[in-house]
Design an enzyme around this catalytic site. Sequence first.
Site, PDB file in Angstrom:
ATOM      1  N   CYS A   2       7.172  -5.779  10.616  1.00 35.56           N
ATOM      2  CA  CYS A   2       7.669  -6.785  11.550  1.00 35.56           C
ATOM      3  C   CYS A   2       7.529  -6.290  12.979  1.00 35.56           C
ATOM      4  O   CYS A   2       7.330  -5.099  13.231  1.00 35.56           O
ATOM      5  CB  CYS A   2       9.139  -7.089  11.257  1.00 35.56           C
ATOM      6  SG  CYS A   2       9.444  -7.586   9.547  1.00 35.56           S
ATOM      7  N   ARG A  27       1.927  -8.349  13.941  1.00 37.27           N
ATOM      8  CA  ARG A  27       2.712  -7.555  12.997  1.00 37.27           C
ATOM      9  C   ARG A  27       3.570  -8.425  12.080  1.00 37.27           C
ATOM     10  O   ARG A  27       4.088  -7.951  11.069  1.00 37.27           O
ATOM     11  CB  ARG A  27       3.622  -6.581  13.749  1.00 37.27           C
ATOM     12  CG  ARG A  27       2.889  -5.512  14.523  1.00 37.27           C
ATOM     13  CD  ARG A  27       3.870  -4.597  15.221  1.00 37.27           C
ATOM     14  NE  ARG A  27       4.666  -3.854  14.264  1.00 37.27           N
ATOM     15  CZ  ARG A  27       4.377  -2.629  13.842  1.00 37.27           C
ATOM     16  NH1 ARG A  27       3.299  -2.029  14.279  1.00 37.27           N
ATOM     17  NH2 ARG A  27       5.165  -2.006  12.985  1.00 37.27           N
ATOM     18  N   TRP A  74       7.654 -10.407   9.082  1.00 30.39           N
ATOM     19  CA  TRP A  74       6.736 -10.413   7.937  1.00 30.39           C
ATOM     20  C   TRP A  74       7.630 -10.291   6.711  1.00 30.39           C
ATOM     21  O   TRP A  74       8.212  -9.246   6.452  1.00 30.39           O
ATOM     22  CB  TRP A  74       5.760  -9.245   8.035  1.00 30.39           C
ATOM     23  CG  TRP A  74       4.635  -9.287   7.039  1.00 30.39           C
ATOM     24  CD1 TRP A  74       3.440  -9.914   7.183  1.00 30.39           C
ATOM     25  CD2 TRP A  74       4.601  -8.647   5.751  1.00 30.39           C
ATOM     26  NE1 TRP A  74       2.661  -9.721   6.066  1.00 30.39           N
ATOM     27  CE2 TRP A  74       3.348  -8.945   5.168  1.00 30.39           C
ATOM     28  CE3 TRP A  74       5.498  -7.875   5.027  1.00 30.39           C
ATOM     29  CZ2 TRP A  74       2.971  -8.489   3.915  1.00 30.39           C
ATOM     30  CZ3 TRP A  74       5.127  -7.414   3.771  1.00 30.39           C
ATOM     31  CH2 TRP A  74       3.885  -7.721   3.230  1.00 30.39           C
ATOM     32  N   ASN A 100      12.841  -3.670  10.671  1.00 27.04           N
ATOM     33  CA  ASN A 100      11.527  -3.558  10.045  1.00 27.04           C
ATOM     34  C   ASN A 100      11.671  -2.554   8.919  1.00 27.04           C
ATOM     35  O   ASN A 100      12.118  -1.432   9.140  1.00 27.04           O
ATOM     36  CB  ASN A 100      10.481  -3.079  11.060  1.00 27.04           C
ATOM     37  CG  ASN A 100       9.112  -2.904  10.426  1.00 27.04           C
ATOM     38  OD1 ASN A 100       8.815  -3.469   9.382  1.00 27.04           O
ATOM     39  ND2 ASN A 100       8.271  -2.089  11.059  1.00 27.04           N
ATOM     40  N   GLY A 101      11.310  -2.949   7.708  1.00 23.45           N
ATOM     41  CA  GLY A 101      11.427  -2.029   6.589  1.00 23.45           C
ATOM     42  C   GLY A 101      12.206  -2.638   5.446  1.00 23.45           C
ATOM     43  O   GLY A 101      12.350  -3.861   5.348  1.00 23.45           O
ATOM     44  N   GLU A 483     -16.319  -2.217   2.633  1.00 25.30           N
ATOM     45  CA  GLU A 483     -15.700  -2.646   3.883  1.00 25.30           C
ATOM     46  C   GLU A 483     -16.129  -4.066   4.245  1.00 25.30           C
ATOM     47  O   GLU A 483     -15.307  -4.880   4.699  1.00 25.30           O
ATOM     48  CB  GLU A 483     -16.062  -1.679   5.002  1.00 25.30           C
ATOM     49  CG  GLU A 483     -15.591  -2.064   6.387  1.00 25.30           C
ATOM     50  CD  GLU A 483     -14.086  -2.168   6.522  1.00 25.30           C
ATOM     51  OE1 GLU A 483     -13.635  -2.722   7.544  1.00 25.30           O
ATOM     52  OE2 GLU A 483     -13.346  -1.719   5.621  1.00 25.30           O
ATOM     53  N   LYS A 487     -13.514  -7.206   4.692  1.00 22.44           N
ATOM     54  CA  LYS A 487     -13.406  -8.036   5.894  1.00 22.44           C
ATOM     55  C   LYS A 487     -13.452  -9.520   5.537  1.00 22.44           C
ATOM     56  O   LYS A 487     -12.698 -10.327   6.070  1.00 22.44           O
ATOM     57  CB  LYS A 487     -14.539  -7.696   6.875  1.00 22.44           C
ATOM     58  CG  LYS A 487     -14.355  -6.420   7.633  1.00 22.44           C
ATOM     59  CD  LYS A 487     -13.208  -6.511   8.614  1.00 22.44           C
ATOM     60  CE  LYS A 487     -12.582  -5.151   8.863  1.00 22.44           C
ATOM     61  NZ  LYS A 487     -11.762  -4.634   7.776  1.00 22.44           N
ATOM     62  N   GLU A 490     -10.156 -10.507   3.843  1.00 23.90           N
ATOM     63  CA  GLU A 490      -9.011 -10.462   4.740  1.00 23.90           C
ATOM     64  C   GLU A 490      -8.879 -11.713   5.599  1.00 23.90           C
ATOM     65  O   GLU A 490      -7.791 -12.266   5.751  1.00 23.90           O
ATOM     66  CB  GLU A 490      -9.110  -9.244   5.669  1.00 23.90           C
ATOM     67  CG  GLU A 490      -8.759  -7.926   5.029  1.00 23.90           C
ATOM     68  CD  GLU A 490      -8.886  -6.790   6.026  1.00 23.90           C
ATOM     69  OE1 GLU A 490      -7.979  -5.946   6.076  1.00 23.90           O
ATOM     70  OE2 GLU A 490      -9.894  -6.745   6.766  1.00 23.90           O
ATOM     71  N   HIS A 506     -23.861  -2.940 -14.727  1.00 23.51           N
ATOM     72  CA  HIS A 506     -22.762  -2.536 -15.605  1.00 23.51           C
ATOM     73  C   HIS A 506     -21.585  -3.511 -15.516  1.00 23.51           C
ATOM     74  O   HIS A 506     -20.430  -3.109 -15.695  1.00 23.51           O
ATOM     75  CB  HIS A 506     -22.316  -1.111 -15.267  1.00 23.51           C
ATOM     76  CG  HIS A 506     -23.363  -0.084 -15.533  1.00 23.51           C
ATOM     77  ND1 HIS A 506     -23.546   0.506 -16.762  1.00 23.51           N
ATOM     78  CD2 HIS A 506     -24.314   0.441 -14.715  1.00 23.51           C
ATOM     79  CE1 HIS A 506     -24.557   1.363 -16.697  1.00 23.51           C
ATOM     80  NE2 HIS A 506     -25.035   1.336 -15.473  1.00 23.51           N
ATOM     81  N   LYS A 609      -0.810  -5.898  10.722  1.00 22.97           N
ATOM     82  CA  LYS A 609      -1.729  -4.901  11.261  1.00 22.97           C
ATOM     83  C   LYS A 609      -1.445  -3.500  10.728  1.00 22.97           C
ATOM     84  O   LYS A 609      -2.340  -2.781  10.326  1.00 22.97           O
ATOM     85  CB  LYS A 609      -1.647  -4.904  12.793  1.00 22.97           C
ATOM     86  CG  LYS A 609      -2.575  -3.897  13.475  1.00 22.97           C
ATOM     87  CD  LYS A 609      -4.024  -4.226  13.223  1.00 22.97           C
ATOM     88  CE  LYS A 609      -4.966  -3.271  13.933  1.00 22.97           C
ATOM     89  NZ  LYS A 609      -6.357  -3.522  13.555  1.00 22.97           N
TER      90      LYS A 609
END
Length: 614
Positions: A2, A27, A74, A100-101, A483, A487, A490, A506, A609
């Site tokens: 957050c 955030r 968040w 936050n947490g 990566e 992206k 996300e 495979h 983030k």
Amino acid sequence: MCGIIGYIGHKQVLPVLIEGLRRLEYRGYDSAGVAVVRNGAIELRRSAGKLSKLEEVIARDPLEGDYGIGHTRWATHGRPTEENAHPHRDCTGRIVVVHNGIIENYLELKELLQKEGHNFVTETDTEIVAHLVEREMQGDGLENAVRRSLLYMRGLFALVLMSADDPEKIVAVRNGPPIVVGLGDGEFFVASDIPAILAHTRDVVFLGDEEMAVVTGSGVAFTDYSGRAVSNKSTRVSWDPVMAEKAGYKHFMLKEIFEQPMAIKETVLGRASAGSGKVFLNEIEIPDEVLRQTERIVILACGTSWHAALVAKFLIESIARLPVEVDYGSEYRYRDPIVGPHTLAIVITQSGETADTLAALREAKKKGAVSIAICNVVGSMATREADGTVYTHAGPEIGVASTKAFTSQLVALHLLALYLAQVRGATNADTAQPHIQELTRLPLLVEQTLKCEPLTEEIAKRLHQRSDFLYLGRGINYPIALEGALKLKEISYVHAEGYPAGEMKHGPIALIDEQMPVVAIVPNDHVFEKMIGNIQEAKTRGASVIALTTAGQRGIQQILDPKQDFLLTVPDSHPLVAPVLMAVPLQLLAYHIAVRRGCDVDQPRNLAKSVTVE
């Protein structure tokens, strides 16, 4: 994850809080709220949704205050509703807290407090903090009530509190997630990240774990949980506030993609000499003799940084000839990892505050490893706990999907590989020079690579409605396939998988049909012909192919169908710097597909983030 902001000073408090929250919205964006103190009373405004919704609430029902705190959420405990939005109050409404947490034992504490007559109105774990502090207020100051309350709480959390009964004071506590205190001219700030306060001050203090800051209009006192004073040095942030603005770009992500040449240049600058063939990493501060005794390296990271770690395995094993193991930071401490007396642990974290990576670092250190942090934020927790640090110089990265931080990490890791080889005698000036020359010209090569943007936009126009993508690469470019797929997932919410191309037969080949585009990373290297074979196999099954290759490379154009396939090129380069160049078109492709699909590029759903809680 957050966003937290607090302010005491001579400015109007509400604009400072709202501006800070806007810079922290990456955030958390499920809900937002502010609390201010005026004439001995606390007023709150809260709203579900993004910050703009809170601003609408305040426009309808204005408020003024002398000092205050704010929060973007968040959600973890409780749905993203106005009722669950921070700040939260006690029974009296005279204590407020943002958080936050996670308070792990909140249900146990909630039951205890309810038996004592406390009335709860939310589904959150945060609300119990306000009620605990209410219970512990004994007329000896908010900070002492908070200290007593901390004795009951388990978990990782950052807390910021105010009490109307202890005016002109903000108390901030850290136990895991970051808290930074800003020192201005007659004004003081608390925040969960630097961008929130960068427009007001560059002098900051990072709280350590189990530390408290008591902020008043006359200064800041730093203590541990027991109240003993601690000496915290301030850090001067080099980032210009303008660097955190969009500068005319539609999104922060696009701006940060185009900032990569400068970020790479800053990361290399002053650290490598092509003339002498040497690398200078003085900030590591680990004796050469210790590094010479290293027998094994373990690299610990999460998310995009984990992909950088996979690239680093190739770099370090190729250049320094040391065996490297790559581990997820989120998994490392949940087994009994083998750490010998000559193990070097490298942690990679953009923020320096990633909870899982920090826990992995502590586990490795506890078992005796020497440690190095690859990090973008000066003074962050990882840089304070590791034995040495190699800073990236990417500047603030606001977009949730990492771009310039990732490529700067790759460059810093290349420098570290050269440095380890140099210290251990695994290389000399002649063998190091080609690497240094390539790193020195890499910013120019990235600038040239960025010219592919119009073609990535055209590809996105034609393929943005597809629901599945497969990314293939080999060797050092296999992590870039991972990566690239990440992206796309996300920011566009399109299912994508990255695979070693040799593994296609495979399993993943069963998924390939006319509706699945295949992104193939095909540089001019020793597995070029193998990749051509993989492309042929995909095309035989009807796939549209996006081939990403080296300029001037022959052999690909002939097998591509211009009606359904695409060819993206990057400048020719040393194979060990090619991953940096290959990453850039994949960033642009993901960006333009997300834009075409109408997605919120900078604040993708369910993501934050910096993952500062487990």
